[in-house]
Design a protein around this motif. Structure first.
Motif, short mmCIF file in Angstrom:
data_model
loop_
_atom_site.label_atom_id
_atom_site.label_comp_id
_atom_site.label_asym_id
_atom_site.label_seq_id
_atom_site.Cartn_x
_atom_site.Cartn_y
_atom_site.Cartn_z
N THR A 11 -13.47 14.10 13.10
CA THR A 11 -12.33 13.29 12.67
C THR A 11 -12.16 12.08 13.57
O THR A 11 -11.88 10.98 13.11
N TYR A 14 -14.95 9.69 12.74
CA TYR A 14 -14.67 9.02 11.47
C TYR A 14 -13.61 7.95 11.63
O TYR A 14 -13.75 6.82 11.13
N SER A 15 -12.54 8.27 12.35
CA SER A 15 -11.46 7.31 12.58
C SER A 15 -11.98 6.09 13.32
O SER A 15 -11.65 4.94 12.98
N HIS A 17 -15.17 4.90 13.51
CA HIS A 17 -16.08 4.08 12.71
C HIS A 17 -15.34 3.36 11.58
O HIS A 17 -15.67 2.22 11.25
N PHE A 18 -14.35 4.03 11.01
CA PHE A 18 -13.53 3.41 9.96
C PHE A 18 -12.86 2.14 10.49
O PHE A 18 -12.92 1.07 9.87
N ASP A 21 -15.47 -0.71 11.66
CA ASP A 21 -16.03 -1.44 10.52
C ASP A 21 -15.02 -2.44 9.97
O ASP A 21 -15.39 -3.58 9.63
N LYS A 22 -13.77 -2.03 9.87
CA LYS A 22 -12.75 -2.94 9.35
C LYS A 22 -12.53 -4.14 10.28
O LYS A 22 -12.28 -5.26 9.82
N GLU A 42 -3.02 6.81 6.56
CA GLU A 42 -4.01 6.26 5.62
C GLU A 42 -5.23 7.16 5.51
O GLU A 42 -5.77 7.37 4.42
N LEU A 43 -5.64 7.74 6.65
CA LEU A 43 -6.83 8.59 6.67
C LEU A 43 -6.51 10.06 6.42
O LEU A 43 -7.42 10.88 6.31
#
Length: 224
Positions: A11, A14-15, A17-18, A21-22, A42-43
């Protein structure tokens, strides 16, 4: 490692890399304020892995975390851009010189494929993929000269340099010029024209110097 720890780790990753990327792709623009709670909602995750992702992004100078004030996407630091470009130029000129001496068939094929895909992406205005291919083009040079660890080391120093390159690609860049230079660098390597190849790489990496003033004038709120 317990299942709970694995889930927490995944998690957090993922948070991270999310958000990265943004930020890199300007979906979260420089200066944008963000909060752990909003991202967690949001996630659909807890705030702990998001907080840890924030800390890692702050270490990479992509987030500014100010106690009692909140967090914001860091501005692009032009001094750091220049430092990253300077180091890339000095090292990659030597990498190109090594490639002129020896660049195996496997790496030639990878580079030819990479350049062909750049043409496709330019035709479709896919600047996200074009940036990835641009990065891969340079990485292939490092891989092909036995310097993969050097490439990995450079990535942290190139955070702000890469942010400017992505801004350039997404807003104002002459993609054809960049791709044309990639093709010429490769041609010179194949022909073992060392002096011309190293000069072309220097010119290629100095495109940012020419274009950053234009970008700063158009997007002054992105920079510090």
């Amino acid at each position: 490692m317990s299942t709970e720890q694995k889930l927490k780790g995944s998690t957090r990753a993922y948070s991270y890399h999310f958000l990265k990327d943004k930020i890199m792709h300007l979906e979260l623009e420089p200066g944008t304020k963000i909060s752990e709670k909003e991202i967690a909602d949001e996630l659909n995750v807890s705030r702990t892995p998001v907080r840890e992702a924030f800390m890692k992004l702050a270490e990479e100078e992509l987030l500014d975390i100010v106690p009692q004030s909140g967090s914001a996407v860091s501005l692009i630091n032009l001094a750091h851009v220049e430092e990253g470009r300077f180091i890339r130029e000095k090292i990659e000129k030597e990498i190109v010189a090594l490639a002129c001496e020896s660049f195996g068939e496997e790496f030639r094929f990878r580079m030819e494929t990479n350049i062909a895909l750049q043409d496709v992406c330019a035709g479709k205005n896919n600047f996200h993929k074009l940036f990835e291919l641009d990065e891969e083009f340079h990485q292939i040079l490092f891989d092909g000269t036995g310097k993969a660890r050097t490439w990995k080391m450079l990535q942290q120093l190139n955070i702000h340099f890469n942010r400017l390159r992505l801004l350039r690609l997404s807003k104002d860049s002459n993609w054809e010029n960049i791709i044309s230079q990639h093709k010429e660098i490769y041609r010179l390597i194949v022909n073992q024209e060392t002096t011309q190849a190293t000069q072309m790489m220097e010119n290629h990496l100095r495109l940012v110097v020419v274009e950053q003033d234009i970008l700063f004038e158009k997007y002054p709120h992105y920079f510090v």
